[in-house]
Design an enzyme around this catalytic site. Structure first.
Site, PDB file in Angstrom:
ATOM      1  CD  GLU A 116      -3.051  -0.930   2.221  1.00 57.87           C
ATOM      2  OE1 GLU A 116      -4.192  -0.475   2.032  1.00 57.87           O
ATOM      3  OE2 GLU A 116      -2.641  -1.346   3.327  1.00 57.87           O
ATOM      4  CD  GLU A 136      -3.864  -6.126   3.531  1.00 57.78           C
ATOM      5  OE1 GLU A 136      -3.127  -5.138   3.615  1.00 57.78           O
ATOM      6  OE2 GLU A 136      -4.014  -6.772   2.456  1.00 57.78           O
TER       7      GLU A 136
END
Length: 262
Positions: A116, A136
């Site tokens: 990210e 995730e």
């Protein structure tokens, strides 16, 4: 500005380029401290008119960053999770809004929050051994620092769903093919390649680069009609800068421009 290596993010500046190195061995995971440090560093770099670009990389030769330390979320503390999501978002959004050019030198695994932060950069250069993923959902979480939005903007909905929903891990070459990274280099060469590219930014007017970056990123949140109007507005605003006159006159006088970033 130079920071010692005992800081969560080491920072040095040379040739108008800030080099930021994530320093949290063994996997350069993000902590609340390092995220706050990143946000503060970006603010300082924005205020430093001698900085035109930044390069972000990870310490060591195995990990760019493995993202968040999952021990933070093991207790299921919702308040802690909300605080970390906020701090992650503020740090990476600050990086995305950096007025200059940001380049991620991906020197190894870029997982979760590690990918990210690379997505928050303008350009990504990956070493051939790098692995990239947003895993995730495998642990009951989701990317909360821009991953779902920035990844989709870069590679399209289909590939974003493969990576996030199916937990697909990409090699550097796969990432290059789908547009997740812009260049793949040999092992150990990402930082040098990123710095060489960042140094090219010094040949451009910093004022123009900042305005152009704003316009390119306009597409993320506004229709093209808005961008076309904004394009003309920012073009005219450049005539309030010293760099505009310097750039044109330097070209006409056949000499290198001397940018002042003002």
């Amino acid at each position: 500005m130079t920071q010692s290596s005992d800081q969560p993010i080491a920072c040095t500046i040379e040739n108008h380029v800030a080099r930021l190195t994530m320093c949290n061995p063994p996997a350069n995971t993000w902590t609340r401290e390092s995220l706050i440090e990143l946000k503060q560093l970006i603010s300082q770099l924005n205020a430093n008119r001698e900085v035109y670009a930044l390069v972000l990389t990870g310490q060591g030769d195995k990990f760019f960053s493995a993202g968040a330390d999952l021990n933070l979320f093991a207790s299921g503390d919702k308040a802690l999770a909300a605080d970390m999501a906020r701090v992650f978002g503020e740090a990476f959004e600050a990086l995305s809004a950096f007025r200059g050019v940001s380049i991620a030198a991906i020197n190894g695994f870029a997982m979760g929050g590690g990918l990210e932060v690379a997505l928050a950069c303008d350009i990504r250069i990956a070493e051939q051994q790098a692995k990239l993923a947003l895993p995730e959902a495998k642990v009951g979480l989701l990317p909360c620092a821009g991953g779902t939005q920035n990844l989709t903007a870069l590679v399209g909905e289909g590939w974003a769903k493969r990576i996030i929903l199916c937990g697909e891990q990409l090699t550097a070459e796969q990432a290059l093919r789908i547009g997740l990274v812009e260049e793949v280099v040999a092992s150990g060469e990402a930082q040098a390649s990123a710095i060489a590219l960042a140094e090219k930014v010094a040949h451009q007017s910093p004022s123009s680069v900042s305005a152009c970056k704003t316009l390119i990123q306009n597409n993320r949140s506004a229709p093209i009609a808005h961008g076309l109007v904004k394009e003309r507005e920012l073009f005219i605003q450049l005539f309030d800068t010293e760099d505009q006159q310097e750039g044109v006159n330097a070209f006409l006088e056949k000499r290198p421009p001397q940018w002042k970033n003002r």
